[in-house]
Design a protein around this motif. Structure first.
Motif, PDB file in Angstrom:
ATOM      1  N   ALA A 131     -76.247  39.204  -8.208  1.00 16.02           N
ATOM      2  CA  ALA A 131     -76.399  40.175  -7.124  1.00 16.02           C
ATOM      3  C   ALA A 131     -75.177  40.172  -6.209  1.00 16.02           C
ATOM      4  O   ALA A 131     -74.554  39.134  -5.970  1.00 16.02           O
ATOM      5  N   SER A 132     -74.841  41.343  -5.706  1.00 17.50           N
ATOM      6  CA  SER A 132     -73.803  41.463  -4.682  1.00 17.50           C
ATOM      7  C   SER A 132     -74.171  42.614  -3.771  1.00 17.50           C
ATOM      8  O   SER A 132     -74.853  43.563  -4.174  1.00 17.50           O
ATOM      9  N   PHE A 133     -73.696  42.529  -2.525  1.00 19.46           N
ATOM     10  CA  PHE A 133     -74.076  43.486  -1.497  1.00 19.46           C
ATOM     11  C   PHE A 133     -72.814  43.999  -0.806  1.00 19.46           C
ATOM     12  O   PHE A 133     -71.949  43.213  -0.429  1.00 19.46           O
ATOM     13  N   PHE A 134     -72.726  45.317  -0.640  1.00 20.32           N
ATOM     14  CA  PHE A 134     -71.593  45.877   0.088  1.00 20.32           C
ATOM     15  C   PHE A 134     -71.944  47.273   0.585  1.00 20.32           C
ATOM     16  O   PHE A 134     -72.916  47.889   0.147  1.00 20.32           O
ATOM     17  N   ASP A 135     -71.144  47.734   1.555  1.00 22.46           N
ATOM     18  CA  ASP A 135     -71.393  49.039   2.169  1.00 22.46           C
ATOM     19  C   ASP A 135     -70.093  49.837   2.165  1.00 22.46           C
ATOM     20  O   ASP A 135     -69.195  49.570   2.965  1.00 22.46           O
ATOM     21  N   MET A 163     -69.472  43.325   6.631  1.00 19.84           N
ATOM     22  CA  MET A 163     -69.820  44.076   5.434  1.00 19.84           C
ATOM     23  C   MET A 163     -69.619  45.576   5.650  1.00 19.84           C
ATOM     24  O   MET A 163     -69.073  46.280   4.792  1.00 19.84           O
ATOM     25  N   ALA A 164     -70.048  46.075   6.814  1.00 20.05           N
ATOM     26  CA  ALA A 164     -69.926  47.510   7.085  1.00 20.05           C
ATOM     27  C   ALA A 164     -68.471  47.925   7.272  1.00 20.05           C
ATOM     28  O   ALA A 164     -68.058  48.994   6.809  1.00 20.05           O
ATOM     29  N   LEU A 165     -67.695  47.111   7.958  1.00 16.84           N
ATOM     30  CA  LEU A 165     -66.336  47.509   8.309  1.00 16.84           C
ATOM     31  C   LEU A 165     -65.342  47.346   7.171  1.00 16.84           C
ATOM     32  O   LEU A 165     -64.365  48.093   7.084  1.00 16.84           O
ATOM     33  N   THR A 166     -65.560  46.382   6.276  1.00 19.04           N
ATOM     34  CA  THR A 166     -64.622  46.198   5.165  1.00 19.04           C
ATOM     35  C   THR A 166     -64.869  47.174   4.027  1.00 19.04           C
ATOM     36  O   THR A 166     -64.052  47.294   3.113  1.00 19.04           O
ATOM     37  N   GLY A 167     -65.974  47.899   4.059  1.00 19.78           N
ATOM     38  CA  GLY A 167     -66.231  48.921   3.051  1.00 19.78           C
ATOM     39  C   GLY A 167     -66.301  48.347   1.647  1.00 19.78           C
ATOM     40  O   GLY A 167     -66.887  47.299   1.408  1.00 19.78           O
ATOM     41  N   SER A 168     -65.661  49.029   0.717  1.00 15.75           N
ATOM     42  CA  SER A 168     -65.725  48.614  -0.685  1.00 15.75           C
ATOM     43  C   SER A 168     -64.716  47.523  -1.034  1.00 15.75           C
ATOM     44  O   SER A 168     -64.657  47.066  -2.171  1.00 15.75           O
ATOM     45  N   ALA A 169     -63.928  47.068  -0.057  1.00 16.87           N
ATOM     46  CA  ALA A 169     -62.910  46.047  -0.334  1.00 16.87           C
ATOM     47  C   ALA A 169     -63.507  44.661  -0.493  1.00 16.87           C
ATOM     48  O   ALA A 169     -62.882  43.779  -1.093  1.00 16.87           O
ATOM     49  N   GLU A 170     -64.709  44.432   0.068  1.00 17.00           N
ATOM     50  CA  GLU A 170     -65.365  43.142  -0.035  1.00 17.00           C
ATOM     51  C   GLU A 170     -66.804  43.307  -0.478  1.00 17.00           C
ATOM     52  O   GLU A 170     -67.444  44.324  -0.184  1.00 17.00           O
ATOM     53  N   ARG A 171     -67.295  42.294  -1.172  1.00 22.16           N
ATOM     54  CA  ARG A 171     -68.707  42.241  -1.526  1.00 22.16           C
ATOM     55  C   ARG A 171     -69.264  40.882  -1.129  1.00 22.16           C
ATOM     56  O   ARG A 171     -68.597  39.853  -1.285  1.00 22.16           O
ATOM     57  N   LEU A 172     -70.477  40.910  -0.628  1.00 20.14           N
ATOM     58  CA  LEU A 172     -71.179  39.687  -0.265  1.00 20.14           C
ATOM     59  C   LEU A 172     -71.834  39.130  -1.517  1.00 20.14           C
ATOM     60  O   LEU A 172     -72.644  39.805  -2.155  1.00 20.14           O
ATOM     61  N   SER A 173     -71.477  37.925  -1.887  1.00 26.58           N
ATOM     62  CA  SER A 173     -72.032  37.334  -3.103  1.00 26.58           C
ATOM     63  C   SER A 173     -73.487  36.943  -2.891  1.00 26.58           C
ATOM     64  O   SER A 173     -73.958  36.795  -1.759  1.00 26.58           O
ATOM     65  N   ALA A 174     -74.189  36.743  -4.001  1.00 29.84           N
ATOM     66  CA  ALA A 174     -75.585  36.302  -3.918  1.00 29.84           C
ATOM     67  C   ALA A 174     -75.670  34.955  -3.205  1.00 29.84           C
ATOM     68  O   ALA A 174     -76.583  34.726  -2.394  1.00 29.84           O
ATOM     69  N   ARG A 176     -73.631  33.689  -0.919  1.00 24.25           N
ATOM     70  CA  ARG A 176     -73.416  33.870   0.520  1.00 24.25           C
ATOM     71  C   ARG A 176     -74.629  34.539   1.160  1.00 24.25           C
ATOM     72  O   ARG A 176     -75.052  34.147   2.262  1.00 24.25           O
ATOM     73  N   ALA A 177     -75.189  35.531   0.488  1.00 23.84           N
ATOM     74  CA  ALA A 177     -76.369  36.209   1.021  1.00 23.84           C
ATOM     75  C   ALA A 177     -77.524  35.236   1.195  1.00 23.84           C
ATOM     76  O   ALA A 177     -78.292  35.319   2.161  1.00 23.84           O
ATOM     77  N   HIS A 178     -77.636  34.299   0.257  1.00 20.23           N
ATOM     78  CA  HIS A 178     -78.681  33.283   0.357  1.00 20.23           C
ATOM     79  C   HIS A 178     -78.407  32.321   1.509  1.00 20.23           C
ATOM     80  O   HIS A 178     -79.313  31.949   2.263  1.00 20.23           O
ATOM     81  N   SER A 179     -77.158  31.945   1.676  1.00 20.18           N
ATOM     82  CA  SER A 179     -76.818  30.962   2.710  1.00 20.18           C
ATOM     83  C   SER A 179     -77.023  31.507   4.117  1.00 20.18           C
ATOM     84  O   SER A 179     -77.284  30.738   5.046  1.00 20.18           O
ATOM     85  N   ILE A 180     -76.935  32.828   4.307  1.00 21.50           N
ATOM     86  CA  ILE A 180     -77.116  33.413   5.644  1.00 21.50           C
ATOM     87  C   ILE A 180     -78.531  33.926   5.868  1.00 21.50           C
ATOM     88  O   ILE A 180     -78.840  34.449   6.935  1.00 21.50           O
ATOM     89  N   GLY A 181     -79.388  33.803   4.860  1.00 16.80           N
ATOM     90  CA  GLY A 181     -80.781  34.167   5.038  1.00 16.80           C
ATOM     91  C   GLY A 181     -81.148  35.577   4.649  1.00 16.80           C
ATOM     92  O   GLY A 181     -82.322  35.961   4.767  1.00 16.80           O
ATOM     93  N   LEU A 182     -80.185  36.384   4.188  1.00 18.62           N
ATOM     94  CA  LEU A 182     -80.528  37.723   3.720  1.00 18.62           C
ATOM     95  C   LEU A 182     -81.411  37.629   2.484  1.00 18.62           C
ATOM     96  O   LEU A 182     -82.359  38.405   2.306  1.00 18.62           O
ATOM     97  N   VAL A 183     -81.097  36.689   1.615  1.00 16.23           N
ATOM     98  CA  VAL A 183     -81.876  36.416   0.401  1.00 16.23           C
ATOM     99  C   VAL A 183     -82.644  35.121   0.609  1.00 16.23           C
ATOM    100  O   VAL A 183     -82.074  34.125   1.060  1.00 16.23           O
ATOM    101  N   THR A 184     -83.937  35.123   0.282  1.00 15.25           N
ATOM    102  CA  THR A 184     -84.762  33.934   0.525  1.00 15.25           C
ATOM    103  C   THR A 184     -84.822  32.996  -0.669  1.00 15.25           C
ATOM    104  O   THR A 184     -85.141  31.820  -0.512  1.00 15.25           O
ATOM    105  N   GLU A 185     -84.538  33.503  -1.866  1.00 13.85           N
ATOM    106  CA  GLU A 185     -84.565  32.667  -3.066  1.00 13.85           C
ATOM    107  C   GLU A 185     -83.523  33.178  -4.040  1.00 13.85           C
ATOM    108  O   GLU A 185     -83.389  34.383  -4.256  1.00 13.85           O
ATOM    109  N   LEU A 186     -82.776  32.251  -4.622  1.00 13.24           N
ATOM    110  CA  LEU A 186     -81.716  32.586  -5.575  1.00 13.24           C
ATOM    111  C   LEU A 186     -82.103  32.029  -6.939  1.00 13.24           C
ATOM    112  O   LEU A 186     -82.499  30.866  -7.060  1.00 13.24           O
ATOM    113  N   THR A 187     -81.996  32.863  -7.971  1.00  6.45           N
ATOM    114  CA  THR A 187     -82.390  32.451  -9.316  1.00  6.45           C
ATOM    115  C   THR A 187     -81.213  32.563 -10.278  1.00  6.45           C
ATOM    116  O   THR A 187     -80.164  33.121  -9.952  1.00  6.45           O
TER     117      THR A 187
END
Length: 261
Positions: A131-135, A163-174, A176-187
């Motif tokens: 999974a990856s997340f970006f805007d 995430m919003a300001l960097t646009g498509s230049a960066e993606r939040l990894s699964a 990192r998303a887990h470490s900041i609490g956006l994702v509650t479980e990583l598989t």
């Protein structure tokens, strides 16, 4: 088990009380066209009345993407007035349709842009390591308004801003998303759906009145901020968005590659 419609799959297990809703346009990276938008709204409203369904898992078909937001080929008519703007995805999520049964998103692959309307109205997220997340809004000359408000209520402010300001230049990894609490479980890859169904089955086994009241209470904790943020969004979009032809130019001129963090 369940019925499949044009762009959405819905399967309900009467024994566990869990329904799985699948965004089923993998050839378009599960981007939401107006047909899928309408089917999602109809599905959320139908699930309000199905007492055999006590918890819902939302996922995307294929392994490349959970959802990549609004399909760029969708034709969305707009009124010719600066005071009226129709956001096609504004009411696409479960809470917007008065559904107070728990919704868990199972994320595999990309989740970006308009996908945040769905993730932001989910009660929590489970993701696999792909999974990856970006805007991408700012990259293409658009204001990230509704999406940023939803994400700012789901993750630390600095992470949502970056995430919003960097646009498509960066993606939040699964990870990192887990470490900041956006994702509650990583598989492991491919495991998010099964993990989401497992926890949904636990929740569905509890008395539904208490569960649904808790969902409503949790949403109330951020509802006022959401309403205030959304009130500003149409004006910011009208002021900040480039004309559609300039957006298209930027989209087609985009450079491949991104930083995964």
């Amino acid at each position: 088990m369940g019925a499949v419609v044009k762009t959405l799959g819905v399967a309900a297990d009467k024994d566990t009380g869990v329904a799985v809703v699948t965004l089923d346009r993998p050839h378009r990276l599960n981007a939401i066209d107006l047909t899928m938008r309408d089917e999602l709204i109809e599905t959320w409203r139908e699930l309000r009345f199905d007492t055999t369904v006590r918890a819902i898992v939302l996922t995307g078909a294929g392994d490349r993407a959970f959802c990549t937001g609004l399909d760029r080929d969708a034709e969305v008519p707009q009124p010719e007035s600066p005071y009226m703007a129709d956001d096609p995805l504004l009411h696409v999520g479960p809470k917007s349709n008065d559904l107070w049964k728990p919704v868990i998103s199972a994320v595999r692959g990309m989740a970006c842009g308009g996908a945040f309307y769905l993730l932001g109205e989910s009660d929590f997220l489970v993701a696999d390591t792909t999974a990856s997340f970006f805007d991408p809004h700012t990259t293409y000359g658009m204001v990230s308004a509704y999406e940023s408000v939803l994400m700012a209520l789901s993750m630390p402010h600095g992470e949502a801003a970056r995430m919003a300001l960097t646009g498509s230049a960066e993606r939040l990894s699964a990870e990192r998303a887990h470490s900041i609490g956006l994702v509650t479980e990583l598989t492991e890859p491919g495991g998010a759906l099964a993990a989401a169904i497992a926890v949904a089955s636990v929740i569905a086994g509890h008395p539904p009145e208490g569960v649904q009241g808790t969902v409503r209470a949790l949403w109330a904790a951020k509802e006022a901020a959401l309403r205030q943020g959304f009130a500003q969004a149409p004006h910011l979009v009208s002021l900040g968005n480039l004309p559609l032809d300039r957006q298209a130019d930027l989209f087609h001129a985009r450079r491949p590659g991104f930083r995964l963090r």
